[in-house]
Design an enzyme around this catalytic site. Structure first.
Site, PDB file in Angstrom:
ATOM      1  CG  HIS A  32      -1.958  -0.985   1.299  1.00 21.60           C
ATOM      2  ND1 HIS A  32      -1.963  -2.017   2.195  1.00 21.60           N
ATOM      3  CD2 HIS A  32      -3.086  -1.129   0.561  1.00 21.60           C
ATOM      4  CE1 HIS A  32      -3.045  -2.759   2.019  1.00 21.60           C
ATOM      5  NE2 HIS A  32      -3.746  -2.250   1.029  1.00 21.60           N
ATOM      6  CG  ASP A  60      -6.383  -7.396  -5.606  1.00 23.17           C
ATOM      7  OD1 ASP A  60      -6.693  -8.541  -5.259  1.00 23.17           O
ATOM      8  OD2 ASP A  60      -5.945  -6.549  -4.813  1.00 23.17           O
ATOM      9  NE  ARG A  92      -7.833 -11.856   1.530  1.00 23.38           N
ATOM     10  CZ  ARG A  92      -9.067 -12.181   1.905  1.00 23.38           C
ATOM     11  NH1 ARG A  92      -9.243 -13.112   2.794  1.00 23.38           N
ATOM     12  NH2 ARG A  92     -10.117 -11.561   1.373  1.00 23.38           N
TER      13      ARG A  92
HETATM   14  O1  PAF Z   1      -8.305  -3.951  -3.388  1.00 19.96           O
HETATM   15  C1  PAF Z   1      -8.946  -3.673  -2.345  1.00 19.96           C
HETATM   16  O2  PAF Z   1      -8.390  -3.528  -1.257  1.00 19.96           O
HETATM   17  C2  PAF Z   1     -10.447  -3.526  -2.416  1.00 19.96           C
HETATM   18  O3  PAF Z   1     -11.009  -4.451  -3.291  1.00 19.96           O
HETATM   19  C3  PAF Z   1     -10.903  -2.090  -2.753  1.00 19.96           C
HETATM   20  C4  PAF Z   1     -10.448  -1.681  -4.147  1.00 19.96           C
HETATM   21  C5  PAF Z   1     -10.356  -1.126  -1.732  1.00 19.96           C
HETATM   22  C6  PAF Z   1     -12.433  -2.009  -2.721  1.00 19.96           C
HETATM   23  O4  PAF Z   1     -12.930  -2.312  -1.465  1.00 19.96           O
END
Ligand code: PAF
Length: 283
Positions: A39, A153, A190
């Site tokens: 992040h 993702d 996770r």
């Molecule tokens: O990737 C994520 O953490 C989630 O799917 C998101 C994009 C914040 C939507 O809740």
């Protein structure tokens, strides 16, 4: 760093700042919290490429298809605030469920052109409707110029791009490379749920992709590559949900592999479901 907990407060602040600079580039990073180095990279990129950065932390109930998964999802609000402050995020949005879903928890349905029917969509029914609904809602609230998503993702990123096209959002979607531990594990919130042994076991995902790279030849049959990779993966302790070799654009499985393909893996490491992917073009 400013913290806002309601749509009204957030809009008031953003409208005030925008009234001082109409061309303000607002960068938005939606997250579900439990923030990690992956992040941090998204947020650093957002800071580099925007004038003002908004990060949301919201564990979105509509994208979980299992109650226990939603309950067990890690929540680390204090540490998240600390990290965001240290990174130089301008505004943190920490809304309640009522603020994000004022009327109902019903998901928005849009035509995703089949992108939602494979892989995560097949194994987690309704997941992408929940993602699309919440991201769309955040776009309405934040009205960003750019939004940043991680490539871990991979399918989610393709679906967000499709959503932006269908709903005609004038928002630039920016994908940021997967961040990995030194050993190769893709960083994920996770991972904090894994024991020391499971953290070691989980390395088989990256090892399988590296093995795939070592035997991959442009134009080769998917069947043989896939079965060799699955056999390699199954030497480890994880339970494979899927290993799909797909076309980067359509996300459909291919019969021959080339540079425009990606291998996507989902597997259970104990109780924890992990996903990862690698593009053959990046090998
Ligand atoms: O990737 C994520 O953490 C989630 O799917 C998101 C994009 C914040 C939507 O809740």
């Amino acid at each position: 760093m400013n913290i806002k907990r309601t749509e009204l407060d957030l809009r008031e602040e953003l409208d005030r700042i925008k009234s001082e600079n109409k061309d303000l580039i607002v960068g938005f990073v939606p997250t579900m919290g439990a923030l990690h180095h992956g992040h941090a990279q998204l947020i650093k990129k957002a800071i580099e490429q925007s004038d003002f950065v908004v990060v949301s932390v919201f564990v979105n109930p509509t994208q979980f298809n299992k109650e226990a998964d939603l309950e067990n999802y890690p929540r680390t609000e204090e540490a998240d605030i600390e990290l965001l402050r240290s990174l130089g995020c301008d505004l943190l949005f920490l809304p309640s469920i009522k603020d994000v879903y004022p009327d109902s928890l019903d998901s928005k349905k849009i035509d995703l052109n089949g992108l939602d029917l494979v892989m995560e969509g097949a194994f987690r029914p309704g997941h992408f409707d929940g993602v699309v609904t919440v991201v769309n809602r955040f776009f309405e609230i934040v009205q960003p110029t750019k939004a940043f998503f991680g490539k871990k993702d991979f399918q989610q990123l393709a679906i967000i791009n499709r959503m932006v096209e269908v709903l005609e959002w004038e928002i630039q979607i920016i994908g940021i490379d997967i961040q990995r531990s030194i050993e190769g594990l893709a960083l994920s919130s996770r991972n904090s749920l894994l024991s020391d042994q499971e953290l070691k076991d989980a390395l088989i995902i990256h090892e399988t992709m590296t093995f795939g790279k070592s035997i991959y030849k442009d134009g080769m049959s998917t069947i043989s590559l896939k079965s060799d990779m699955e056999a390699f993966f199954n030497k480890g302790n994880l339970e494979l949900e899927y290993l799909s070799i797909i076309d980067n654009k359509s996300l459909q499985e291919v019969t021959t592999v080339n540079e425009d393909c990606t291998v996507c893996i989902a597997a259970y490491c104990g109780e924890v479901r992990l996903i990862d992917n690698t593009q053959f073009g990046d090998f």
